[in-house]
Design a protein around this motif. Structure first.
Motif, mmCIF file in Angstrom:
data_model
loop_
_atom_site.group_PDB
_atom_site.id
_atom_site.type_symbol
_atom_site.label_atom_id
_atom_site.label_comp_id
_atom_site.label_asym_id
_atom_site.label_seq_id
_atom_site.Cartn_x
_atom_site.Cartn_y
_atom_site.Cartn_z
ATOM 1 N N MET A 25 -8.480 9.612 -3.370
ATOM 2 C CA MET A 25 -7.645 8.635 -2.658
ATOM 3 C C MET A 25 -7.054 9.243 -1.388
ATOM 4 S SD MET A 25 -4.184 6.818 -3.860
ATOM 5 C CE MET A 25 -3.207 8.095 -3.142
ATOM 6 N N ILE A 26 -6.553 10.469 -1.521
ATOM 7 C CA ILE A 26 -5.941 11.109 -0.350
ATOM 8 C C ILE A 26 -6.983 11.310 0.748
ATOM 9 C CG2 ILE A 26 -4.809 13.211 0.449
ATOM 10 C CD1 ILE A 26 -3.656 13.439 -2.421
ATOM 11 N N GLN A 76 2.158 10.411 -9.368
ATOM 12 C CA GLN A 76 1.408 10.594 -10.607
ATOM 13 C C GLN A 76 0.595 11.871 -10.559
ATOM 14 O OE1 GLN A 76 3.103 8.670 -12.442
ATOM 15 N NE2 GLN A 76 1.557 8.906 -14.018
ATOM 16 N N LEU A 77 0.107 12.192 -9.352
ATOM 17 C CA LEU A 77 -0.651 13.428 -9.185
ATOM 18 C C LEU A 77 0.222 14.611 -9.593
ATOM 19 C CD1 LEU A 77 -3.371 14.418 -8.156
ATOM 20 C CD2 LEU A 77 -2.399 14.629 -5.893
ATOM 21 N N LYS A 135 -1.452 4.726 -17.979
ATOM 22 C CA LYS A 135 -2.367 5.558 -17.212
ATOM 23 C C LYS A 135 -3.347 4.690 -16.438
ATOM 24 C CE LYS A 135 -5.231 8.903 -18.592
ATOM 25 N NZ LYS A 135 -5.782 9.861 -19.560
ATOM 26 N N ASP A 144 -8.193 13.425 -14.478
ATOM 27 C CA ASP A 144 -7.032 12.637 -14.077
ATOM 28 C C ASP A 144 -6.683 12.812 -12.602
ATOM 29 O OD1 ASP A 144 -6.623 11.462 -16.493
ATOM 30 O OD2 ASP A 144 -5.378 13.091 -17.246
ATOM 31 N N THR A 145 -6.906 14.027 -12.108
ATOM 32 C CA THR A 145 -6.499 14.285 -10.731
ATOM 33 C C THR A 145 -7.587 13.926 -9.729
ATOM 34 O OG1 THR A 145 -7.147 16.549 -11.148
ATOM 35 C CG2 THR A 145 -4.814 16.084 -11.219
ATOM 36 N N PHE A 177 -7.117 10.832 -7.577
ATOM 37 C CA PHE A 177 -6.043 10.882 -6.585
ATOM 38 C C PHE A 177 -6.459 11.706 -5.372
ATOM 39 C CE2 PHE A 177 -3.731 10.337 -10.630
ATOM 40 C CZ PHE A 177 -3.338 9.044 -10.401
ATOM 41 N N LEU A 178 -7.177 12.778 -5.649
ATOM 42 C CA LEU A 178 -7.674 13.583 -4.537
ATOM 43 C C LEU A 178 -8.594 12.737 -3.672
ATOM 44 C CD1 LEU A 178 -8.330 16.949 -6.397
ATOM 45 C CD2 LEU A 178 -6.459 16.328 -4.874
ATOM 46 N N PHE A 204 -4.428 1.382 -9.373
ATOM 47 C CA PHE A 204 -3.785 1.360 -8.055
ATOM 48 C C PHE A 204 -4.513 2.284 -7.088
ATOM 49 C CE2 PHE A 204 0.746 -0.266 -8.935
ATOM 50 C CZ PHE A 204 0.193 -1.480 -9.254
ATOM 51 N N ALA A 205 -4.885 3.451 -7.592
ATOM 52 C CA ALA A 205 -5.618 4.378 -6.739
ATOM 53 C C ALA A 205 -6.937 3.741 -6.301
ATOM 54 C CB ALA A 205 -5.860 5.692 -7.475
ATOM 55 N N ALA A 226 0.877 6.790 -6.575
ATOM 56 C CA ALA A 226 -0.278 7.588 -6.985
ATOM 57 C C ALA A 226 -0.015 9.075 -6.754
ATOM 58 C CB ALA A 226 -1.524 7.138 -6.217
ATOM 59 N N ILE A 235 -2.983 1.764 -15.252
ATOM 60 C CA ILE A 235 -2.465 1.031 -14.102
ATOM 61 C C ILE A 235 -2.398 1.934 -12.880
ATOM 62 C CG2 ILE A 235 -0.014 1.463 -14.574
ATOM 63 C CD1 ILE A 235 -1.546 -1.741 -13.191
ATOM 64 N N ILE A 236 -2.037 3.194 -13.089
ATOM 65 C CA ILE A 236 -1.965 4.111 -11.957
ATOM 66 C C ILE A 236 -3.360 4.311 -11.377
ATOM 67 C CG2 ILE A 236 -1.198 6.375 -11.226
ATOM 68 C CD1 ILE A 236 1.051 4.783 -12.347
ATOM 69 N N TYR A 274 0.834 -1.200 0.000
ATOM 70 C CA TYR A 274 0.000 0.000 0.000
ATOM 71 C C TYR A 274 0.865 1.246 0.000
ATOM 72 C CZ TYR A 274 -3.847 -3.113 0.972
ATOM 73 O OH TYR A 274 -4.758 -4.109 0.882
ATOM 74 N N LEU A 312 -7.733 8.110 2.433
ATOM 75 C CA LEU A 312 -6.616 7.702 3.291
ATOM 76 C C LEU A 312 -6.616 8.457 4.608
ATOM 77 C CD1 LEU A 312 -3.573 7.266 0.983
ATOM 78 C CD2 LEU A 312 -4.512 5.625 2.571
ATOM 79 N N MET A 337 2.015 1.830 -3.411
ATOM 80 C CA MET A 337 0.979 2.318 -4.319
ATOM 81 C C MET A 337 0.609 3.761 -4.022
ATOM 82 S SD MET A 337 -1.504 -0.862 -5.114
ATOM 83 C CE MET A 337 -1.890 -1.277 -3.450
ATOM 84 N N PHE A 354 0.642 14.757 -13.342
ATOM 85 C CA PHE A 354 -0.477 15.352 -14.076
ATOM 86 C C PHE A 354 -0.467 16.876 -13.945
ATOM 87 C CE2 PHE A 354 -2.584 11.093 -13.741
ATOM 88 C CZ PHE A 354 -2.561 10.856 -15.096
ATOM 89 N N VAL A 408 -7.547 0.626 -5.988
ATOM 90 C CA VAL A 408 -7.223 -0.407 -5.028
ATOM 91 C C VAL A 408 -7.065 0.186 -3.632
ATOM 92 C CG1 VAL A 408 -5.257 -1.810 -4.327
ATOM 93 C CG2 VAL A 408 -6.253 -2.121 -6.582
ATOM 94 N N VAL A 409 -6.379 1.320 -3.554
ATOM 95 C CA VAL A 409 -6.169 1.953 -2.253
ATOM 96 C C VAL A 409 -7.489 2.477 -1.701
ATOM 97 C CG1 VAL A 409 -5.010 3.824 -1.052
ATOM 98 C CG2 VAL A 409 -3.802 2.550 -2.787
#
Lengths: 318, 270
Positions: free
Chosen positions: B251-252, A122-123, B201, B244-245, B248-249, B207-208, A119, B203-204, A112, B255, A115, A126, B210-211
């Protein structure tokens, strides 16, 4: 502990040999390639501080390397900031970024952790891609010159190489001192048995974060050296393939050793360079990937790790 | 197509970095199938997963099997090496630039959805995704094979003692997960260029996902993967610049609030 190499006389010999190779390197290969090798070596050492000595696999270290590279080159090319200031700002950026990313990522472990760092890297990728006005998008940021330091020009590749080498040696020395200190011992304890480290009263999160920031900052330093050496920073610097590259270098050389990643970076970069001269051209990843796959399957201790095991010194951690 | 990745990780505890590469291979099988054998799109939907799944099976049997029992990070590293090899091999074979894949017949029109133009093909993709999700869920939860796979992940030693060949189950699961990635690749082919880097792209993003989803629960990962896939598909239409972003946001945020993921348990996070 797996730092057996460092304290021993043999360790001093290895360090001496590496330094000797490093000193004559610009005579052996193109000076700019030599700069690349040394910059990557520092990058790999910084990375191994985290993977080898703390047990955290970051798959997003390109964000410090490439991010700091962007900051330094953008400041110099677009805002005409002087070389030392731009470098300091870039290193500060890497440190700050590492603090933020580390604070998020250390909440999780193992896969984790890998990953999450990936991620987050990658952010940034972008963002770099979207902010084409500043980062130049696909073209990257190009420097007209390297600038001056204390009134000395930096345009001579060989001279710049020795400056880079001095910084990288200093960075490596810092890591060596760090892993040999009581602090480094705590990192090792966390890697071997985190529960027990907690039970002993260590605040592991704080230690992890410090290690992460140290590692990220040094990676940033390496990235700046690389970018200014090449007078260029670009998207591939922050791309996850670069994160993967440093993982490959460290593991190829041997994680949990300081000199392994250096050797790994040297071997990797020069091999990559020579393969690119053959018929397959820039598709060097076929070869590099195959070597790395074999490395993961067959000799997980890496080159230096296997050598250590052969000589019957303390067993390197696989 | 986070689904295949979730299945593989949930079942086998391997993070398959090469998932994006398999996705790309699926698209290429469809592309070459069309170019060389006039294989229609709908047939490619079946053929490509079979071909790539077979390839995945080989990889599992020959290499990945040796890495079980080690830190799962080695599985991740090995599959990363695989990505590099496959990508550059395809670059060598097909060139770095992409080739367009024609929209399948009958689906190349758009209709309006919430006053925004919405391509019919996207609707088709969403439909297929729903069907695949249901099928995967059904196989895993309601059939004897699924029961065995679940049992084999929870207590491999016991299952082996009962006389079930867990190695074969593992290979099968891996191949199936890879086949799902290839299916995703075929589905994506008409939307974008078929090119060696197209898996990156994806795969990333997976992963996000998955998290965010938090693994360990199959249902959870399926739901999350699908919900986020839907979110992204809609997001691509509504605000393409931030698509795209976005993930990730998210994801954060997840988390920070729930470190073990939306559907994960605290134990699975370790």
């Amino acid at each position: 502990m797996t730092t057996a190499l460092l304290g021993s006389r043999r360790g001093a010999i290895v360090a001496g040999v590496l330094l000797l190779v490093a000193l004559v390197l610009p005579k052996l290969v193109y000076p700019v390639l030599a700069i690349d090798i040394v910059a990557y070596a520092l990058f790999a050492v910084a990375f191994d501080l985290l993977l080898g000595f703390t047990g955290l696999l970051s798959f997003g270290h390109a964000m410090f390397w490439g991010g700091a590279a962007y900051v330094s080159t953008i400041l110099m090319a677009k805002l005409h900031v002087s070389f030392p200031l731009a470098v300091l700002a870039a290193i500060a950026y890497a440190a700050l970024l590492a603090l933020v990313v580390g604070a998020i990522a250390i909440r999780r472990q193992g896969i984790y952790f890998a990953m999450i760092t990936l991620a987050l890297a990658q952010l940034q990728y972008f963002f770099a891609y979207q902010l084409g006005n500043w980062t130049g998008g696909e073209n990257g940021v190009q420097l007209n010159g390297r600038g001056t330091l204390f009134g000395l020009g930096l345009e001579n590749d060989v001279a710049f190489y020795y400056a880079v080498l001095a910084v990288a040696a200093l960075g490596t020395y810092l890591v060596v001192r760090m892993v040999r200190s009581p602090f480094g011992a705590v990192l090792g304890a966390m890697r071997e048995n985190e529960q027990r480290a907690i039970a002993l009263g260590y605040r592991v999160d704080r230690y992890k974060l410090i290690a992460f920031v140290m590692s990220g900052t040094l990676a940033g330093v390496a990235g700046v050296l690389f970018a200014i050496g090449n007078r260029l920073s670009g998207l591939d610097g922050v791309d996850w393939h670069t994160s993967g590259k440093v993982v490959m270098m460290s593991i190829l050389g041997g994680i949990g050793t300081v000199f392994g990643p250096i050797a790994g970076a040297g071997i990797f970069e020069s091999l990559d360079f020579f393969v690119s001269k053959t018929a397959i051209g820039d598709k060097t990843n076929i070869v590099m990937g195959t070597i790395f796959a074999l490395c993961v399957l067959l000799f997980r201790r890496g080159i230096v790790g296997e050598l250590l095991a052969l000589r019957g010194t303390k067993r390197a951690k696989t | 197509m986070a689904l295949g990745l979730s299945v593989i990780f949930g079942m086998l505890r391997i993070v398959n970095f090469a998932h994006g590469a398999m996705f790309m291979l699926g698209a290429f099988v469809a592309y070459y199938g069309l170019a060389l054998f006039h294989l229609p799109f709908y047939a490619a939907l079946v053929v490509a997963p079979l071909v790539v799944g077979g390839f995945g099976w080989l990889v599992e049997v020959l290499f990945l099997r040796r890495l079980y029992g080690l830190d799962p990070l080695y599985g991740l590293l090995f599959t990363f090496a695989l990505v590099l090899i496959i990508e550059d091999a395809m670059r060598l074979a097909a060139g770095a630039l992409g080739s367009p894949y024609p929209s399948p017949p009958g689906l190349d029109y758009t209709f309006s959805l919430f006053a925004a133009p919405f391509p019919a093909y996207r609707m088709f993709v969403i439909g297929v995704a729903i069907v695949v999700c249901i099928v995967v869920w059904y196989v895993l939860e309601r059939t004897p094979v699924g029961a065995r796979i679940r049992a084999a992940t929870e207590a491999p030693v016991l299952v082996r003692a009962l006389g079930i060949d867990t190695q074969r189950l593992v290979s099968l699961t891996f191949a199936a997960g890879v086949a799902l990635a290839a299916l995703g690749g075929v589905l994506a082919a008409p939307n974008q260029n078929v090119e060696p880097a197209m898996g990156d792209k994806i795969i990333i993003n997976t992963f996000a996902i998955v998290v965010i989803g938090g693994l360990g629960s199959i249902g959870g990962s399926v739901v999350t993967g699908f919900a986020l896939g839907l979110l992204q598909t809609l997001g691509a239409v509504i605000f393409p610049a931030f698509n795209d972003t976005l993930i990730f946001l998210l994801m954060i945020i997840v988390l920070l609030i729930r470190p073990s993921g939306l559907f994960g348990t605290a134990a699975a996070a370790k």
